[in-house]
Design a protein around this motif. Structure first.
Motif, PDB file in Angstrom:
ATOM      1  N   SER B  71     -30.967  -3.531  -3.657  1.00 58.17           N
ATOM      2  CA  SER B  71     -30.388  -2.828  -4.705  1.00 58.17           C
ATOM      3  C   SER B  71     -29.273  -3.586  -5.216  1.00 58.17           C
ATOM      4  O   SER B  71     -28.485  -4.573  -4.734  1.00 58.17           O
ATOM      5  N   SER B  72     -28.879  -3.315  -6.419  1.00 57.06           N
ATOM      6  CA  SER B  72     -27.682  -3.902  -7.122  1.00 57.06           C
ATOM      7  C   SER B  72     -26.398  -3.763  -6.488  1.00 57.06           C
ATOM      8  O   SER B  72     -25.750  -4.793  -6.407  1.00 57.06           O
ATOM      9  N   PRO B  73     -26.075  -2.556  -6.043  1.00 59.00           N
ATOM     10  CA  PRO B  73     -24.703  -2.541  -5.089  1.00 59.00           C
ATOM     11  C   PRO B  73     -24.909  -3.579  -4.001  1.00 59.00           C
ATOM     12  O   PRO B  73     -23.681  -4.282  -3.704  1.00 59.00           O
ATOM     13  N   GLU B  74     -25.871  -3.620  -3.150  1.00 59.37           N
ATOM     14  CA  GLU B  74     -25.986  -4.558  -2.160  1.00 59.37           C
ATOM     15  C   GLU B  74     -25.597  -5.821  -2.620  1.00 59.37           C
ATOM     16  O   GLU B  74     -24.903  -6.692  -2.061  1.00 59.37           O
ATOM     17  N   ARG B  75     -26.365  -6.375  -3.681  1.00 62.41           N
ATOM     18  CA  ARG B  75     -26.319  -7.750  -4.019  1.00 62.41           C
ATOM     19  C   ARG B  75     -24.957  -7.911  -4.597  1.00 62.41           C
ATOM     20  O   ARG B  75     -24.426  -8.881  -4.297  1.00 62.41           O
ATOM     21  N   ALA B  76     -24.182  -6.929  -5.134  1.00 61.43           N
ATOM     22  CA  ALA B  76     -23.008  -7.218  -5.986  1.00 61.43           C
ATOM     23  C   ALA B  76     -21.804  -7.440  -4.830  1.00 61.43           C
ATOM     24  O   ALA B  76     -21.220  -7.909  -4.798  1.00 61.43           O
ATOM     25  N   ARG B  77     -21.917  -6.649  -3.656  1.00 57.87           N
ATOM     26  CA  ARG B  77     -21.106  -6.673  -2.611  1.00 57.87           C
ATOM     27  C   ARG B  77     -21.453  -8.065  -1.812  1.00 57.87           C
ATOM     28  O   ARG B  77     -20.426  -9.006  -1.584  1.00 57.87           O
ATOM     29  N   ALA B  78     -22.569  -8.416  -1.760  1.00 57.75           N
ATOM     30  CA  ALA B  78     -22.990  -9.945  -1.100  1.00 57.75           C
ATOM     31  C   ALA B  78     -22.523 -11.082  -1.949  1.00 57.75           C
ATOM     32  O   ALA B  78     -21.956 -12.073  -1.340  1.00 57.75           O
ATOM     33  N   LEU B  79     -22.297 -10.830  -3.227  1.00 61.69           N
ATOM     34  CA  LEU B  79     -21.813 -11.759  -4.184  1.00 61.69           C
ATOM     35  C   LEU B  79     -20.303 -11.859  -4.299  1.00 61.69           C
ATOM     36  O   LEU B  79     -19.618 -12.678  -5.010  1.00 61.69           O
ATOM     37  N   GLY B  80     -19.857 -10.506  -4.031  1.00 59.42           N
ATOM     38  CA  GLY B  80     -18.187 -10.431  -4.192  1.00 59.42           C
ATOM     39  C   GLY B  80     -17.980  -9.941  -5.572  1.00 59.42           C
ATOM     40  O   GLY B  80     -17.018 -10.422  -6.018  1.00 59.42           O
ATOM     41  N   VAL B  81     -18.820  -9.388  -6.461  1.00 55.75           N
ATOM     42  CA  VAL B  81     -18.482  -8.975  -7.969  1.00 55.75           C
ATOM     43  C   VAL B  81     -18.315  -7.444  -7.900  1.00 55.75           C
ATOM     44  O   VAL B  81     -18.869  -6.654  -6.851  1.00 55.75           O
ATOM     45  N   ILE B  82     -17.772  -6.566  -8.855  1.00 54.08           N
ATOM     46  CA  ILE B  82     -17.926  -5.452  -9.137  1.00 54.08           C
ATOM     47  C   ILE B  82     -19.130  -4.848  -9.296  1.00 54.08           C
ATOM     48  O   ILE B  82     -19.797  -5.322 -10.092  1.00 54.08           O
ATOM     49  N   ALA B  83     -19.409  -3.815  -8.405  1.00 52.86           N
ATOM     50  CA  ALA B  83     -21.069  -3.255  -8.321  1.00 52.86           C
ATOM     51  C   ALA B  83     -21.505  -2.804 -10.089  1.00 52.86           C
ATOM     52  O   ALA B  83     -22.332  -3.285 -10.418  1.00 52.86           O
TER      53      ALA B  83
END
Lengths: 353, 368
Positions: B71-83
């Motif tokens: 999901s988007s929040p998981e990818r955001a965390r992995a990438l280090g950007v704001i969800a």
């Protein structure tokens, strides 16, 4: 030669018959509209009430029902007449005032004045705010369309394209204004925007009737010129018609008809487009018959208004019903030759389109 | 042989006849560049301020992890950007851009096909009742069934568009020996009017749904995400492929029925396939973006002024032009009242109408 003359006579007879029948239907519809309601009247009672000696019944008929019934007949005829003139001049059924955006323009005028302008402006005009807004908006948008479409004279096709473009723009503006407005206000405005006869009384109706009494005879005077223009600009010019000036005058008169009606009733769509086409198919002539168109418009709008008042469970604007009725009727007439062919099992019938 | 040989002299007119070619290439090139720039703008601009470098990182990341099922929040965390940034770009801006692109292309081509089918340069899905049919079906689904799932919208919209197109075509042609544009146009206007009338009756008698319907009808893209885009995309693609495949037979059809038949074109089959393609395109476009009027009229005309009546050239350019206008309208719709939004249908009408007016004034209005 004599065969041709017979054909012309037959067409004329047919036209007279169609007009008479449509006129009778209008009369019957009007009588029904006058007698039906919460306070039903029989025919003798209705006739007595119409003479003004019926007491309470007279008040109901003359003050409440008659303006609305009369408006349905007159407005329908006026819209159809205007449509017939436009379609004749543009030589295209899409060249109707409702497609060209004049009623949309009138609606824009009303919305701007009632929803956008500071309340002081609308308050200054009082009850006339919608009327003024519609007249200014309708005639203004017609003027803009005419000026934009003009280039060495107005060509029918260009007029229609510019009209459709203007109509799309004005419609976008209208939707935007409605989306910004409060829900209740927007809902009321869009009731008017679909066209309704339920808000009419004598005070509003009389000025429009006077205007029509002035404009319609002027239009009748223009009919021979209109028939010349129908033959094509070049032929008309050869016959000594000042083509552009004549066209401009006739168009102005036709626009005044639409704007006057729209000012009171809101944009009643589709009468101007469908009535002339229906009349043309009934009369089976070559051009668009003006008298039959007007009679057809009266029938359409009276019938539609009866349906809104007495048949439908919820109150809907008459414009919605005219669209559906007129559309279905037009579909029926377009289908008629096909059904005839199916019935006789033979070859396809003659198409009168 | 340095002088001009009399044998080569007759070639000159042929070279001159190829004159429009640079114009065609320039126009197509410009439209393509504009489309790419606008798509970029559409991805980088929005009510939420996301730094451009972050947008680029998010885009690359979402493309490389397309099938990962995260999901988007998981990818955001992995990438280090704001969800929220990640979600705004991937779940809002990307689908919107895709919707505007595909709906635009579909409408432009649908308009071109319609103009050939009805032999009327004024034909357009909006005028001829196809959009009205799709809108009617969707309103039925919202009001009567109470369903508002995107898949149901797409299905209803397609069904409505198909029934309306077929009805217009049958009513306009049955019983007539030859197809006249006037009959077809009238049939379309009549059917469109009936359906639009019933639609507005529904709208006016359901105050609660009134504003939902109004916002859907004005073409509001802000509420539409992947769940709207995904079911409609394959349909748009199928419609575009079918339309391009029909370009040759359409050219034959434009010469007139008899000529087309003698050239070996199957007139009846071509017409039916045209109805089918129009349905796929107009139906899916309406499901994607609401009943957008006008693009279908404008894009084919502008394309015809640039490349002439050859459908093999006209169709791609019409698709390109109307996609450009649609994406541009969507970007403007987001910017003009920032951070609020204007429905894209409104902007596209306000953008497209003046262009058409200027063009129709400049040149003689083109027939087919």
């Amino acid at each position: 030669m004599s065969a041709a003359r017979t054909a012309v006579t037959a067409r004329r007879t047919r036209s007279v018959v169609v007009c008479t029948v449509l006129g009778l239907i209008t009369l019957v519809l009007t009588l029904i509209a006058l007698s039906r309601g919460d306070f039903p009247l029989t025919l003798p009672e209705l006739l007595e009430a119409l003479t003004g000696r019926g007491g309470f019944a007279s008040t109901i008929v003359l003050e409440w029902r008659l303006p609305r019934a009369l408006a349905a007949v007159v407005f329908g005829a006026a819209l159809a007449l205007s449509g017939a003139i436009f379609q004749t001049l543009t030589r295209n059924p899409l060249g109707s005032p409702d497609v060209l955006g004049f009623s949309t323009g009138a609606y824009t005028g009303v919305l701007l004045l009632t929803l956008v302008a500071p309340p002081a402006a609308a308050g200054l005009l009082g009850g006339a705010a919608t009327t003024v807004g519609a007249l200014v908006g309708g005639i203004g948008s017609a003027l803009i369309v005419y000026l934009l479409a003009r280039r060495d004279g107005v060509q029918g096709f260009r007029l229609i394209v510019v009209g459709i473009a203007m109509s799309a723009m004005l419609n976008a503006v209208n939707v935007w204004i409605l989306l910004q407005a409060q829900d209740e206000v927007a809902m009321a405005a869009s009731m008017w925007g679909a066209g309704t006869l339920s808000l009419l009384d004598w005070a509003g109706l009389v000025p429009v009737l006077i205007l029509l009494v002035v404009v319609v005879p002027l239009l009748i005077l223009c009919v021979p010129l209109l028939r010349q223009l129908e033959l094509g600009d070049d032929v008309a010019a050869v016959h000594g018609v000042a083509v552009e000036r004549t066209r401009r005058r006739i168009l102005l008169l036709a626009v005044v008809l639409v704007a006057a009606v729209t000012a009171l009733s809101g944009p009643i769509a589709f009468v101007a487009l469908s009535a002339p086409q229906l009349a043309k198919r009934l009369v089976r002539g070559t051009g668009i018959p003006l008298a039959a168109s007007a009679a057809m418009g009266a029938v359409l709008l009276s019938g539609a208004d009866l349906v809104t008042q007495h048949v439908l469970p919820t109150a809907l604007p008459v414009g919605v019903v005219t669209i559906v009725l007129g559309g279905l009727y037009l579909v029926g007439l377009l289908l008629a030759p096909a059904l005839q062919a199916l019935r006789t099992g033979g070859r396809y019938g003659q198409d009168h389109a | 042989m340095t002088g001009r040989s009399p044998l080569t002299a007759p070639r000159r007119p042929r070279i001159r006849r190829a004159g429009p070619r640079p114009r065609r290439l320039v126009a197509t090139g410009l439209a393509l560049v504009a489309l790419v720039l606008l798509c970029a703008a559409s991805l980088y601009v929005g009510s939420r301020l996301v730094p451009p470098t972050t947008v680029s990182r998010i885009l690359i990341d979402s493309l490389t992890h397309l099938g990962s099922g995260q999901s988007s929040p998981e990818r955001a965390r992995a990438l280090g950007v704001i969800a929220q940034d990640y979600s705004a770009v991937v779940d809002l801006r990307l689908p919107r851009t895709v919707i505007a692109l595909s709906a635009g292309a579909a409408l432009g081509v649908a308009g071109a096909l319609m103009q050939v089918l009805t032999r009327n340069p004024l034909a357009e899905p909006g005028i001829l009742g196809v959009n009205a049919g799709a809108a009617f079906a969707i309103v039925l689904v919202i009001v009567l069934l109470g369903v508002s799932s995107p898949v149901a919208f797409v299905a209803a919209s397609l069904a409505g568009a198909f029934v309306a197109t077929l009805a217009v075509f049958l009513i306009g042609t049955l019983g007539a020996g030859v197809i006249t544009p006037e009959r077809l146009t009238l049939a379309g206007v009549a059917i469109g009017a009936v359906l639009a009338g019933i639609t507005s009756a529904f709208r006016l008698s359901n105050p609660r749904e009134y504003s939902i319907l109004l916002s859907w009808e004005s073409g509001d893209l802000s509420q539409r995400g992947w769940e709207t885009a995904l079911p409609a995309l394959p349909v748009v693609l199928a419609g575009l492929v079918l339309a391009l495949a029909l370009a040759g037979p359409m050219n034959a059809l434009l010469l007139g029925e008899d000529m087309a038949a003698s050239l070996g074109a199957n007139v009846r089959r071509t017409r039916f396939l045209l109805v089918l393609a129009i349905t796929l395109l107009a139906g899916s476009a309406t499901a994607l973006a609401g009943p957008i009027v006008f693009l279908g009229l404008m894009a084919p005309h502008v394309a015809r002024w640039i490349v002439g009546p050859d459908q093999t050239r006209l169709l791609p350019l019409a698709a390109l032009l109307s996609a450009v206008i649609m994406v541009l309208a969507d970007v403007i719709a987001r910017v003009v009242m920032w951070p609020g939004e204007v429905p894209v249908g409104i902007v596209s009408a306000l953008l497209g109408a003046p262009v058409l007016i200027v063009l129709v004034r400049r040149r003689r209005a083109s027939g087919l």
